[in-house]
Design a protein around this motif. Structure first.
Motif, PDB file in Angstrom:
ATOM      1  N   ALA A 171       8.776   6.469 -13.340  1.00  9.86           N
ATOM      2  CA  ALA A 171       9.278   5.317 -12.596  1.00  9.86           C
ATOM      3  C   ALA A 171      10.339   4.620 -13.425  1.00  9.86           C
ATOM      4  O   ALA A 171      10.266   4.602 -14.652  1.00  9.86           O
ATOM      5  N   ILE A 172      11.338   4.048 -12.733  1.00 12.54           N
ATOM      6  CA  ILE A 172      12.419   3.341 -13.413  1.00 12.54           C
ATOM      7  C   ILE A 172      13.041   2.359 -12.421  1.00 12.54           C
ATOM      8  O   ILE A 172      13.140   2.660 -11.225  1.00 12.54           O
ATOM      9  N   PRO A 173      13.430   1.170 -12.841  1.00 13.77           N
ATOM     10  CA  PRO A 173      14.030   0.200 -11.916  1.00 13.77           C
ATOM     11  C   PRO A 173      15.365   0.692 -11.353  1.00 13.77           C
ATOM     12  O   PRO A 173      16.157   1.324 -12.053  1.00 13.77           O
ATOM     13  N   LYS A 174      15.615   0.371 -10.101  1.00 13.80           N
ATOM     14  CA  LYS A 174      16.889   0.730  -9.476  1.00 13.80           C
ATOM     15  C   LYS A 174      18.033  -0.150  -9.971  1.00 13.80           C
ATOM     16  O   LYS A 174      19.184   0.125  -9.673  1.00 13.80           O
ATOM     17  N   SER A 175      17.715  -1.182 -10.737  1.00 11.02           N
ATOM     18  CA  SER A 175      18.754  -2.065 -11.268  1.00 11.02           C
ATOM     19  C   SER A 175      19.489  -1.458 -12.452  1.00 11.02           C
ATOM     20  O   SER A 175      20.497  -2.001 -12.902  1.00 11.02           O
ATOM     21  N   GLU A 176      18.988  -0.333 -12.975  1.00  9.60           N
ATOM     22  CA  GLU A 176      19.631   0.298 -14.122  1.00  9.60           C
ATOM     23  C   GLU A 176      20.788   1.186 -13.692  1.00  9.60           C
ATOM     24  O   GLU A 176      20.857   1.645 -12.547  1.00  9.60           O
ATOM     25  N   ASN A 177      21.715   1.430 -14.630  1.00  8.64           N
ATOM     26  CA  ASN A 177      22.804   2.363 -14.365  1.00  8.64           C
ATOM     27  C   ASN A 177      22.254   3.771 -14.200  1.00  8.64           C
ATOM     28  O   ASN A 177      21.189   4.114 -14.722  1.00  8.64           O
ATOM     29  N   ALA A 178      23.016   4.607 -13.489  1.00  5.79           N
ATOM     30  CA  ALA A 178      22.557   5.970 -13.219  1.00  5.79           C
ATOM     31  C   ALA A 178      22.319   6.752 -14.498  1.00  5.79           C
ATOM     32  O   ALA A 178      21.427   7.597 -14.564  1.00  5.79           O
ATOM     33  N   THR A 179      23.125   6.489 -15.534  1.00  6.17           N
ATOM     34  CA  THR A 179      22.984   7.252 -16.767  1.00  6.17           C
ATOM     35  C   THR A 179      21.591   7.087 -17.380  1.00  6.17           C
ATOM     36  O   THR A 179      21.105   7.990 -18.058  1.00  6.17           O
TER      37      THR A 179
ATOM     38  N   ALA B 103      28.048  14.166 -21.123  1.00  4.41           N
ATOM     39  CA  ALA B 103      29.361  14.769 -21.297  1.00  4.41           C
ATOM     40  C   ALA B 103      30.442  13.705 -21.186  1.00  4.41           C
ATOM     41  O   ALA B 103      31.383  13.671 -21.959  1.00  4.41           O
ATOM     42  N   VAL B 104      30.296  12.814 -20.208  1.00  4.18           N
ATOM     43  CA  VAL B 104      31.202  11.671 -20.076  1.00  4.18           C
ATOM     44  C   VAL B 104      30.336  10.466 -19.750  1.00  4.18           C
ATOM     45  O   VAL B 104      29.626  10.467 -18.757  1.00  4.18           O
ATOM     46  N   GLN B 105      30.346   9.447 -20.622  1.00  2.00           N
ATOM     47  CA  GLN B 105      29.525   8.282 -20.375  1.00  2.00           C
ATOM     48  C   GLN B 105      30.233   7.366 -19.381  1.00  2.00           C
ATOM     49  O   GLN B 105      31.186   6.684 -19.711  1.00  2.00           O
ATOM     50  N   THR B 106      29.750   7.362 -18.151  1.00  2.00           N
ATOM     51  CA  THR B 106      30.286   6.522 -17.098  1.00  2.00           C
ATOM     52  C   THR B 106      29.166   5.609 -16.626  1.00  2.00           C
ATOM     53  O   THR B 106      28.054   6.087 -16.391  1.00  2.00           O
ATOM     54  N   PRO B 107      29.410   4.307 -16.482  1.00  2.00           N
ATOM     55  CA  PRO B 107      28.316   3.395 -16.130  1.00  2.00           C
ATOM     56  C   PRO B 107      27.587   3.764 -14.835  1.00  2.00           C
ATOM     57  O   PRO B 107      26.383   3.728 -14.784  1.00  2.00           O
ATOM     58  N   LEU B 108      28.339   4.140 -13.777  1.00  2.00           N
ATOM     59  CA  LEU B 108      27.732   4.425 -12.479  1.00  2.00           C
ATOM     60  C   LEU B 108      26.732   3.333 -12.124  1.00  2.00           C
ATOM     61  O   LEU B 108      25.518   3.530 -12.116  1.00  2.00           O
ATOM     62  N   ALA B 109      27.278   2.158 -11.849  1.00  2.00           N
ATOM     63  CA  ALA B 109      26.477   0.961 -11.615  1.00  2.00           C
ATOM     64  C   ALA B 109      25.572   1.123 -10.406  1.00  2.00           C
ATOM     65  O   ALA B 109      25.889   1.863  -9.459  1.00  2.00           O
ATOM     66  N   PRO B 110      24.426   0.440 -10.405  1.00  2.00           N
ATOM     67  CA  PRO B 110      23.507   0.527  -9.274  1.00  2.00           C
ATOM     68  C   PRO B 110      24.063  -0.156  -8.040  1.00  2.00           C
ATOM     69  O   PRO B 110      25.025  -0.922  -8.111  1.00  2.00           O
ATOM     70  N   GLY B 111      23.426   0.109  -6.908  1.00  2.00           N
ATOM     71  CA  GLY B 111      23.852  -0.503  -5.655  1.00  2.00           C
ATOM     72  C   GLY B 111      23.438  -1.968  -5.585  1.00  2.00           C
ATOM     73  O   GLY B 111      22.863  -2.527  -6.509  1.00  2.00           O
ATOM     74  N   GLY B 112      23.724  -2.577  -4.430  1.00  2.00           N
ATOM     75  CA  GLY B 112      23.409  -3.988  -4.235  1.00  2.00           C
ATOM     76  C   GLY B 112      23.381  -4.325  -2.764  1.00  2.00           C
ATOM     77  O   GLY B 112      23.311  -3.434  -1.904  1.00  2.00           O
ATOM     78  N   ASN B 113      23.443  -5.614  -2.443  1.00  2.00           N
ATOM     79  CA  ASN B 113      23.391  -6.057  -1.051  1.00  2.00           C
ATOM     80  C   ASN B 113      24.739  -5.822  -0.372  1.00  2.00           C
ATOM     81  O   ASN B 113      25.688  -6.585  -0.566  1.00  2.00           O
ATOM     82  N   LYS B 114      24.814  -4.752   0.393  1.00  2.00           N
ATOM     83  CA  LYS B 114      26.041  -4.390   1.099  1.00  2.00           C
ATOM     84  C   LYS B 114      25.687  -3.945   2.512  1.00  2.00           C
ATOM     85  O   LYS B 114      24.726  -3.200   2.702  1.00  2.00           O
ATOM     86  N   ALA B 115      26.458  -4.397   3.472  1.00  2.00           N
ATOM     87  CA  ALA B 115      26.210  -4.000   4.857  1.00  2.00           C
ATOM     88  C   ALA B 115      27.440  -4.252   5.710  1.00  2.00           C
ATOM     89  O   ALA B 115      28.251  -5.135   5.405  1.00  2.00           O
ATOM     90  N   ILE B 116      27.559  -3.483   6.778  1.00  2.00           N
ATOM     91  CA  ILE B 116      28.657  -3.627   7.732  1.00  2.00           C
ATOM     92  C   ILE B 116      28.050  -3.871   9.108  1.00  2.00           C
ATOM     93  O   ILE B 116      27.221  -3.092   9.579  1.00  2.00           O
ATOM     94  N   LEU B 117      28.446  -4.964   9.748  1.00  2.00           N
ATOM     95  CA  LEU B 117      27.945  -5.324  11.067  1.00  2.00           C
ATOM     96  C   LEU B 117      28.998  -5.009  12.117  1.00  2.00           C
ATOM     97  O   LEU B 117      30.140  -5.470  12.018  1.00  2.00           O
ATOM     98  N   THR B 118      28.598  -4.222  13.105  1.00  2.00           N
ATOM     99  CA  THR B 118      29.481  -3.920  14.238  1.00  2.00           C
ATOM    100  C   THR B 118      28.945  -4.636  15.468  1.00  2.00           C
ATOM    101  O   THR B 118      27.809  -4.391  15.899  1.00  2.00           O
ATOM    102  N   LEU B 119      29.748  -5.527  16.016  1.00  2.00           N
ATOM    103  CA  LEU B 119      29.327  -6.323  17.168  1.00  2.00           C
ATOM    104  C   LEU B 119      29.505  -5.551  18.474  1.00  2.00           C
ATOM    105  O   LEU B 119      30.114  -4.476  18.502  1.00  2.00           O
TER     106      LEU B 119
END
Length: 389
Positions: A351-359, A117-133
Motif C-alpha cells: 500500500a502507498i498513498p496516491k499523494s506521492e509521485n509516481a517514481t 533511468a530518468v528521474q521525472t516527478p510525474l506528479a499525482p493527480g488532483g481535483n479535476k473535472a469537466i462539466l458538459t451542460l
C-alpha cells in the motif's frame, strides 16, 4: 515464539508510529545482535499476521518474502542475515516493497532512493473535472471560482473538488455529463442528495434534476455511490450493458473499458445487479463480477480495503498482477505504459498513498526484483527482472 516483553512493547510502538528516535535505536540495536535471527523472523511474522491486506499470506510465502528482503538489501543468509540493514529500511522493505505489511507507509520515507533511468516527478493527480451542460457548453471546473455556475440555477461548485445540485422544480430537465480526466478525481452531489465519488478516467451522465418516475444515471470508469433513500423512486445505474437497481445504499462500481470485468461491490444496504437475463441481489460485503464475453454474474467476497483504497487516497494491492497495478498508475498519473519483454507472473502486495509521485510507487515495486522501470517524459517502460547496476 514469544517476544521478550520489552521488545514486544517496542515493536508495537514502532508499528503504531509512536516510538521515539531513541526507542527506534534501541529496537535496532537489539535486532542487530548475533543470535536474534529467530526474533527478527518473529517480528516479520507478526507483521504478516497483524497488518492487512496481508493477513492471509500463506506460510510458504514468508520464506519467499524473507529471501526477497535479503536480496533487496544485499544481505546473505550465511554472512550478515540483515544485520547491515537498518530497522527502518527493513520495515520499509517488508511493509511497502510490495512484499508484506509491517507497520505502514510511514517507514517508507526512510528508504534509500535508487535512480531511475530518468528521474521525472510525474506528479499525482488532483481535483479535476469537466462539466458538459445540456446545451453543449463545456466548463473546466478546476479553472473556475467556487460558487453558483452562471445560468444554472442550483448548480454550485464547492470547496475540495465537489459539485452540488439542488432540485429546481421550475426548470427544464436537461442531461449533464461530469467527466474526470486521467489524473483527476471529483465528488458530485445529485439533486436528490445522492453522493458520488468519481475516480480518474471516469464519467457520469445524469439529469440536473430527477423526474417523477425514476432516478437514472450512466457511469463509465469507477465510482462510489451513497444513494439517498427513496422507497417510491428506485435509483438506476447503467454501465457497459449492466443495470444496477437500488433504493438507498452504498456501493462501489468499477467499469473501466480497459478492465476485463465490471465489478460492483456492496458496502451496505441491498442492490440488484442485472446482466442480460440474469440478476443477482447482493448482500453487504459481496461483489458481483461480470466478465466481458463470459456469461453469468459471479459473486465473491473481496477485500473491501483494497476495493475502496482509491476513495481513501491510497493504492492498495493484494494478490495483484503488475498489469492491473500499472493500469491504475496510468490513470492517476496520466502516463502511457509500455511493456518490454515477458511480464512477470508474480503477485504483488502493499500500500502507498496516491499523494506521492509516481517514481515512489515504482521504487517500491522495484524492490521485489521482479520488475524495473524506465521513465521517459510521460511514458513508463516496464521491464522484467531486477535493475542491472
Amino acid at each position: 515464539m514469544e517476544l521478550p516483553d520489552n521488545i514486544a512493547a517496542l515493536y508495537h510502538r514502532c508499528i503504531q508510529g509512536a516510538a521515539t528516535p531513541q526507542e527506534h535505536a534501541e529496537f535496532l540495536q537489539y535486532l542487530q545482535q548475533p543470535g536474534h535471527e529467530d526474533i527478527l523472523r518473529e517480528v516479520l511474522r507478526r507483521g504478516l499476521r497483524e497488518h492487512k491486506p496481508l493477513t492471509d499470506l500463506p506460510p510458504e510465502r514468508e520464506d519467499v518474502v524473507w529471501q526477497a528482503i535479503m536480496t533487496a538489501t544485499g544481505a546473505t543468509p550465511a554472512a550478515t542475515p540483515v544485520y547491515r540493514m537498518t530497522w527502518l529500511r527493513m520495515a520499509a522493505a517488508a511493509c511497502i516493497a510490495v512484499l508484506l505489511g509491517i507497520g505502514g507507509y510511514t517507514y517508507y520515507r526512510s528508504l534509500e532512493r535508487r535512480p531511475m533511468a530518468v528521474q521525472t516527478p510525474l506528479a499525482p493527480g488532483g481535483n479535476k473535472a469537466i462539466l458538459t451542460l445540456g446545451n453543449g457548453k463545456v466548463i473546466t471546473l478546476d479553472s473556475i471560482s467556487n460558487g453558483q455556475i452562471a445560468g444554472e440555477n442550483g448548480v454550485v461548485k464547492q470547496n475540495n473538488g465537489k459539485l452540488a445540485y439542488a432540485a429546481d422544480p421550475s426548470g427544464a430537465v436537461t442531461m449533464h455529463v461530469l467527466t474526470i480526466p486521467r489524473g483527476g478525481q471529483y465528488q458530485l452531489q445529485l439533486s436528490d442528495g445522492t453522493e458520488v465519488w468519481l475516480n480518474s478516467a471516469s464519467y457520469i451522465r445524469y439529469p440536473n434534476r430527477f423526474d417523477d418516475k425514476e432516478r437514472s444515471v450512466e457511469i463509465s470508469g469507477e465510482a462510489y455511490l451513497r444513494v439517498a433513500k427513496n422507497a417510491t423512486k428506485p435509483f438506476i445505474v447503467v454501465s457497459k450493458g449492466q443495470r444496477i437497481e437500488v433504493l438507498g445504499t452504498e456501493f462501489n462500481l468499477m467499469a473501466y473499458p480497459d478492465e476485463a470485468a465490471i465489478k460492483t461491490t456492496l458496502i451496505n444496504g441491498a442492490i440488484r445487479v442485472i446482466q442480460q437475463r440474469e440478476q443477482k441481489i447482493l448482500k453487504p460485503g459481496q461483489q458481483a463480477a461480470v466478465t466481458n464475453g463470459a456469461p453469468g454474474i459471479v459473486i465473491t467476497t473481496p477485500d473491501l480495503e483494497e476495493v475502496l483504497a482509491w476513495k481513501e487516497g491510497k493504492f492498495r494491492f493484494y494478490n495483484t498482477d503488475i498489469a492491473t497495478i500499472m493500469r491504475q498508475v496510468a490513470r492517476w498519473y496520466d502516463v502511457e505504459i509500455v511493456y518490454q519483454g515477458q511480464l512477470p507472473g508474480e503477485e504483488f502486495y502493499g500500500a502507498i498513498p496516491k499523494s506521492e509521485n509516481a517514481t515512489q510507487i515504482l521504487d517500491v515495486l522495484e524492490l521485489t526484483h521482479k520488475v524495473h522501470f524506465e521513465i521517459k517524459g510521460k511514458k513508463i517502460i516496464v521491464i522484467p527482472g531486477p535493475r542491472k547496476n
